[in-house]
Design an enzyme around this catalytic site. Structure first.
Site, short mmCIF file in Angstrom:
data_model
loop_
_atom_site.label_atom_id
_atom_site.label_comp_id
_atom_site.label_asym_id
_atom_site.label_seq_id
_atom_site.Cartn_x
_atom_site.Cartn_y
_atom_site.Cartn_z
N CYS A 2 0.84 -1.18 0.00
CA CYS A 2 0.00 0.00 0.00
C CYS A 2 0.89 1.25 0.00
O CYS A 2 1.97 1.24 0.58
CB CYS A 2 -0.93 0.11 1.20
SG CYS A 2 -2.10 -1.23 1.35
N ARG A 27 3.83 -0.25 -4.99
CA ARG A 27 3.66 -0.78 -3.64
C ARG A 27 2.37 -1.60 -3.48
O ARG A 27 2.18 -2.29 -2.49
CB ARG A 27 3.62 0.38 -2.62
CG ARG A 27 4.86 1.23 -2.63
CD ARG A 27 4.72 2.37 -1.66
NE ARG A 27 4.74 1.90 -0.30
CZ ARG A 27 5.84 1.75 0.42
NH1 ARG A 27 7.01 2.06 -0.08
NH2 ARG A 27 5.78 1.30 1.66
N TRP A 74 -2.77 -2.74 -1.63
CA TRP A 74 -2.45 -4.17 -1.76
C TRP A 74 -3.26 -4.85 -0.68
O TRP A 74 -2.99 -4.69 0.51
CB TRP A 74 -0.95 -4.39 -1.56
CG TRP A 74 -0.52 -5.80 -1.81
CD1 TRP A 74 -0.16 -6.34 -3.01
CD2 TRP A 74 -0.35 -6.84 -0.84
NE1 TRP A 74 0.20 -7.66 -2.85
CE2 TRP A 74 0.09 -7.99 -1.52
CE3 TRP A 74 -0.53 -6.92 0.54
CZ2 TRP A 74 0.35 -9.20 -0.89
CZ3 TRP A 74 -0.28 -8.13 1.18
CH2 TRP A 74 0.16 -9.24 0.46
N ASN A 100 -1.44 2.32 5.68
CA ASN A 100 -0.55 1.26 5.20
C ASN A 100 -0.17 0.44 6.42
O ASN A 100 0.35 0.98 7.39
CB ASN A 100 0.70 1.89 4.56
CG ASN A 100 1.74 0.85 4.16
OD1 ASN A 100 1.39 -0.31 3.92
ND2 ASN A 100 2.98 1.26 4.08
N GLY A 101 -0.45 -0.87 6.38
CA GLY A 101 -0.12 -1.73 7.52
C GLY A 101 -1.28 -2.64 7.85
O GLY A 101 -2.17 -2.85 7.02
N GLU A 482 17.23 -17.57 -8.24
CA GLU A 482 16.81 -16.21 -8.60
C GLU A 482 16.22 -16.18 -10.02
O GLU A 482 15.23 -15.50 -10.27
CB GLU A 482 18.00 -15.25 -8.46
CG GLU A 482 17.77 -13.82 -8.88
CD GLU A 482 16.65 -13.11 -8.10
OE1 GLU A 482 16.15 -13.64 -7.10
OE2 GLU A 482 16.26 -12.02 -8.55
N LYS A 486 12.41 -15.00 -10.90
CA LYS A 486 12.08 -13.95 -11.86
C LYS A 486 11.02 -14.44 -12.84
O LYS A 486 10.06 -13.74 -13.11
CB LYS A 486 13.32 -13.50 -12.67
CG LYS A 486 14.35 -12.70 -11.91
CD LYS A 486 13.93 -11.31 -11.51
CE LYS A 486 13.24 -11.24 -10.20
NZ LYS A 486 13.94 -11.05 -8.99
N GLU A 489 7.53 -14.89 -11.05
CA GLU A 489 6.82 -13.71 -10.54
C GLU A 489 6.32 -12.77 -11.62
O GLU A 489 5.31 -12.11 -11.44
CB GLU A 489 7.62 -12.97 -9.46
CG GLU A 489 8.81 -12.20 -9.92
CD GLU A 489 9.51 -11.48 -8.76
OE1 GLU A 489 8.85 -11.09 -7.79
OE2 GLU A 489 10.73 -11.31 -8.85
N HIS A 505 17.45 -36.43 -6.48
CA HIS A 505 16.74 -36.85 -5.27
C HIS A 505 15.24 -36.52 -5.35
O HIS A 505 14.57 -36.49 -4.32
CB HIS A 505 17.36 -36.20 -4.03
CG HIS A 505 18.80 -36.58 -3.84
ND1 HIS A 505 19.19 -37.84 -3.46
CD2 HIS A 505 19.94 -35.88 -4.04
CE1 HIS A 505 20.51 -37.90 -3.40
NE2 HIS A 505 20.99 -36.72 -3.76
N LYS A 604 5.95 -4.07 -4.11
CA LYS A 604 7.39 -3.86 -4.04
C LYS A 604 7.93 -3.96 -2.62
O LYS A 604 8.94 -4.59 -2.38
CB LYS A 604 7.72 -2.49 -4.65
CG LYS A 604 9.22 -2.21 -4.74
CD LYS A 604 9.84 -3.02 -5.85
CE LYS A 604 11.32 -2.80 -5.97
NZ LYS A 604 11.96 -3.87 -6.77
O1 M6R Z 1 12.99 -4.95 -0.10
P1 M6R Z 1 13.49 -6.32 0.16
O2 M6R Z 1 14.79 -6.61 -0.50
O3 M6R Z 1 13.53 -6.67 1.61
O4 M6R Z 1 12.41 -7.28 -0.51
C1 M6R Z 1 12.47 -8.66 -0.37
C2 M6R Z 1 11.48 -9.34 -1.27
O5 M6R Z 1 10.18 -8.96 -0.98
C3 M6R Z 1 11.77 -9.05 -2.75
O6 M6R Z 1 13.07 -9.42 -3.10
C4 M6R Z 1 10.78 -9.82 -3.64
O7 M6R Z 1 11.02 -11.19 -3.56
C5 M6R Z 1 10.88 -9.33 -5.08
N1 M6R Z 1 9.58 -9.33 -5.67
C6 M6R Z 1 11.75 -10.19 -5.92
O8 M6R Z 1 11.79 -9.80 -7.24
#
Ligand code: M6R
Length: 609
Positions: A2, A27, A74, A100-101, A482, A486, A489, A505, A604
Site C-alpha cells: 500500500c 507498492r 495491496w 498502510n499496515g 533467482e 524472476k 513472478e 533426489h 514492491k
Molecule cells: O525490499 P526487500 O529486499 O527486503 O524485498 C524482499 C522481497 O520482498 C523481494 O526481493 C521480492 O522477492 C521481489 N519481488 C523479488 O523480485
C-alpha cells in the site's frame, strides 16, 4: 504494501495526489482512491483497479481542494473492491483515513464500536481507525488521532483529514514508513520519497510513535504523548529523472540495463584499485569487534535472500568465516543462538520488509553486531541496524528486483573482502587479483548486455512451455533460484530452482520433453558435476539451455543451446550469469503481454508479516 500520500498547499491537490499515486503504485495496485476537502465537504473517489482507472473515473469529476489524501492498495483484509478501497470514512463522512499496515485487533475494536452505534461499510481493518478518531474528535484532529492511537495494535502509517479541522493532514507512524516533504508553502506526506522528488528535495523521515501535523503554515511534530519533538531535515540525492523509463518499454528492462553502472557505483570509493584494500568506514562497522567475529548470519527475503546465498560463498571463500543464510520470516521462530561474536547481516533493498525488520529486532538483545545492506537511505532497517552498507542502485520501480540484486552482490563482495582483510585472512597483495577481477565486472556486464537481443527471440521459442527447471551448483545455485523466481513472478510460469546435485533426489521425476532445464554452468569447481547433472536431464529427453562462459569449448556438445556470458573469476560469475536469466524472464513475460512492472498479487515493499 500500500502507498499513502497526502498534500496541503496552494495547488489543487487532485493532480498532485494522482501523480504521486502513480509513483507509489508499485507498492500495491488492486484499488486506489483519493479524498479532498473543499468548502467544508470531503469528496472521495475510489476505484477497484489501477491508478489509470482512478484517472478515468476522475475525468468527468470536478473534484478539487487544497488538502487531500490518496492511497493505492495491496489487499490484506477484504477483497479488492471499490468499497474496500481507501480512503475510509467515519459515520458522518466528514473524516477520512488512508492506512498502510495491518490493525491486528480490528475485530474486537469493530465489535466494540458497532455496539456503541458506529456503522461499518467495508471489510477492512482500516475502517476502525476512522471510527476511533471520530469518537475522540472535539475540534482538534491531532488531539483526536493521538487519543485514538493507544487502542490500535499492529502496524500502521496513517494519514487523516477532517472537514471539522480543515487544511490539515495528521500522520502517525508505528511500523510502516512515512516521509514528510517540505516544499515552498506546501507539504507532502508519502510512503516513500518517489512522489516527493518532483516537488522538493527536503524531507523529514518520521520515526515510530511520531505524529506529523501538516498545515498551510508548516509542519509540527509531536510524539504519541503529545510532546513536541524536533526533527532533522534530510536532503535527497535521488532526482526525478531516476524514476523515468528513459525510452525503455518497462522499468524492469531499464533496470536490467542499469546493472553495470549500479555495480560500479556501489564499488566506487570503497576499494583501492592500487592496493586492493577495502574501506567501509562509512558503514559504522566496529573494526575491533569484527576481528572477534566467528560466524556470520545473513537474513533476508526473496531476491535479497538469494543475494545473501551468493554472499555466503563470497565470505566463506575469501574470509573463511562460516555463514548461515536464513529466511527472515523463519528466523524469528528459531532458537536464536547469537552473541557478540556473530555478525548479523540483514539484506533488504527497500529497508522496509516487515519480516526482515522483525528479524533484525529479534537479534537486538543478543549483543550480536548488526549490519544492514539496503538501497534506501534512512529506511527502517538501516535506521535500526548497528551499521549500514548502502547499495547505490538508485530507485528500483519494477516490482521484480534486478539491479538491486547486482548491487547487493557488489556490497557483499566488498563485505567479504573487508572481513578477510580485518581478520588477516587476506592481505593487500592476496586481495589484489580478486579486487581487479571485481572492478572489471561492470565492463563485462556491459559487453553481455550490448549483445543480448538474441534473448528476445530465444524467449519467444519457449512461450509454449508451462514448466521450467533451473539448475546450478555452488555460486550458481542461488543464481538458479533467482532466475526461477524472476520467471514465475512476472510471467506466472511455473519454475523450480534447484541445486544441480539435488535433482536426482526428486525433481528428476518431472523431466520430460515438456519441461526445459536452464542450467547455469560457468567454468568453476562444480563444472564437471554439473555436466553429469545435465547428462541426467538429457538422458530423460529433457531440453537443456545452458548459461556458460564464452570460452567454454566443451559445453555446446552436451546441451541443446548455449547462452554465453563473458568469462570471469568463477566466484564472481553470478554478476554475469544472472543477466540472461533476468532477460529471459523479462522477454517471456513481455511476449505473453503480462504486466511486467506490476505483476499480479505482488507489491514492491512487503510491510506486513
Ligand atoms: O525490499 P526487500 O529486499 O527486503 O524485498 C524482499 C522481497 O520482498 C523481494 O526481493 C521480492 O522477492 C521481489 N519481488 C523479488 O523480485
Amino acid at each position: 504494501m500500500c502507498g499513502i500520500i497526502g498534500y496541503v498547499g496552494p495547488q489543487n491537490a487532485v493532480p498532485v495526489l494522482v501523480e504521486g499515486l502513480k509513483k507509489l503504485e508499485y507498492r500495491g495496485y488492486d484499488s486506489a482512491g483519493i479524498a479532498v476537502i473543499k468548502e467544508g465537504q470531503i469528496q472521495v473517489k475510489r476505484v477497484k483497479g489501477k491508478i489509470r482507472d482512478l484517472e478515468d473515473c476522475l475525468k468527468d469529476s470536478v473534484l478539487e481542494g487544497s488538502c487531500g489524501l490518496g492511497h493505492t492498495r495491496w489487499a490484506t483484509h477484504g477483497r479488492p473492491s471499490e468499497e474496500n478501497a481507501h480512503p475510509h470514512r467515519d459515520c458522518s463522512g466528514t473524516l477520512v483515513v488512508v492506512h498502510n499496515g495491518i490493525i491486528e485487533n480490528y475485530l474486537p475494536l469493530r465489535e466494540k464500536l458497532q455496539a456503541e452505534g458506529h456503522t461499518f461499510v467495508t471489510e477492512t481493518d482500516t475502517e476502525v481507525i476512522a471510527h476511533l478518531v471520530e469518537r475522540r474528535f472535539e475540534g482538534s484532529l491531532e488531539e483526536a488521532v493521538r487519543k485514538a492511537l493507544p487502542e490500535l495494535q499492529g502496524a500502521y502509517a496513517v494519514a487523516i483529514i477532517s472537514a471539522g479541522d480543515p487544511d490539515k493532514v495528521v500522520v502517525a507512524k508505528s511500523g510502516p514508513p512515512a516521509v514528510v516533504g517540505l516544499g515552498k508553502d506546501e507539504f507532502f506526506i508519502s510512503s516513500d520519497i518517489n512522489p516527493i522528488l518532483s516537488h522538493t528535495s527536503r524531507v523529514v523521515f518520521l520515526e515510530d510513535r511520531e505524529i506529523a501535523i501538516l498545515e498551510r503554515g508548516g509542519v509540527r511534530y509531536v510524539d504519541f504523548d503529545g510532546r513536541p519533538i524536533g526533527k532533522t531535515e534530510d536532503q535527497l540525492s535521488w532526482t526525478p529523472l531516476m524514476i523515468e523509463k528513459k525510452g525503455f518499454k518497462h522499468f524492469m528492462l531499464k533496470e536490467i540495463f542499469e546493472q553495470p553502472q549500479v555495480v560500479r557505483d556501489t564499488l566506487q570509493g570503497r576499494i583501492s584499485q592500487g592496493s586492493g584494500k577495502v574501506y567501509l568506514d562509512e558503514t559504522g562497522l566496529d573494526a575491533v569487534a569484527l576481528q572477534e567475529i566467528q560466524r556470520v548470519v545473513i537474513i533476508a527475503c526473496g531476491t535479497s535472500y538469494h543475494a545473501g546465498l551468493v554472499g555466503k560463498y563470497f565470505i566463506e571463500s575469501l574470509a573463511l568465516i562460516p555463514v548461515a543464510v536464513e529466511y527472515a520470516s523463519e528466523f524469528r521462530y528459531q532458537d536464536l543462538m547469537l552473541d557478540k561474536k556473530i555478525l548479523v547481516v540483514v539484506i533488504s533493498q527497500s529497508g522496509e520488509t516487515a519480516d526482515s525488520l522483525a528479524a533484525l529486532r529479534a537479534t537486538k538483545k543478543s549483543g550480536a553486531l548488526t549490519l544492514a545492506i539496503s538501497n534506501v537511505v534512512n529506511s527502517s532497517i538501516p535506521r535500526e541496524a548497528g551499521a549500514v552498507l548502502y547499495t547505490h542502485a538508485g530507485p528500483e520501480i519494477g516490482v521484480a528486483a534486478t539491479k538491486t540484486f547486482s548491487a547487493q552482490l557488489a556490497a557483499l563482495s566488498l563485505l567479504a573482502l573487508f572481513l578477510a582483510q580485518i581478520k588477516g585472512r587476506m592481505d593487500d597483495e592476496s586481495s589484489l587479483p580478486i579486487v581487479q577481477d571485481l572492478l572489471r565486472v561492470p565492463h563485462q556486464m556491459e559487453r553481455f548486455l550490448a549483445d543480448s537481443r538474441r534473448l528476445e527471440d530465444l524467449a519467444q521459442r519457449f512461450l509454449v512451455f508451462s514448466h521450467f527447471l533451473y539448475l546450478g551448483r555452488w555460486v550458481s545455485f542461488p543464481v538458479a533460484l533467482e532466475g526461477a523466481l524472476k520467471l514465475k513472478e512476472i510471467s506466472y510460469v511455473h519454475a523450480e530452482g534447484y541445486a544441480g546435485g539435488e535433482m536426482k533426489h526428486g525433481p528428476i521425476a518431472l523431466i520430460d520433453e515438456k519441461m526445459p532445464t536452464l542450467a547455469v554452468i560457468p567454468r568453476d569447481r562444480a563444472y564437471d558435476k554439473m555436466m553429469s547433472n545435465i547428462s541426467e536431464v538429457k538422458a530423460r529427453l529433457g531440453y537443456v539451455l545452458a548459461v556458460a562462459f564464452d570460452n567454454d569449448q566443451e559445453i555446446a556438445r552436451h546441451v541443446d543451446e548455449v547462452i554465453r556470458v563473458p568469462s570471469v573469476n568463477s566466484l564472481l560469475s553470478p554478476f554475469l550469469t544472472i543477466l540472461p536469466l533476468q532477460l529471459f524472464a523479462y522477454y517471456v513475460a513481455a511476449r505473453k503481454g503480462a504486466d511486467v512492472d506490476q505483476p499480479r498479487n505482488l507489491a514492491k515493499s512487503v510491510t506486513v508479516e
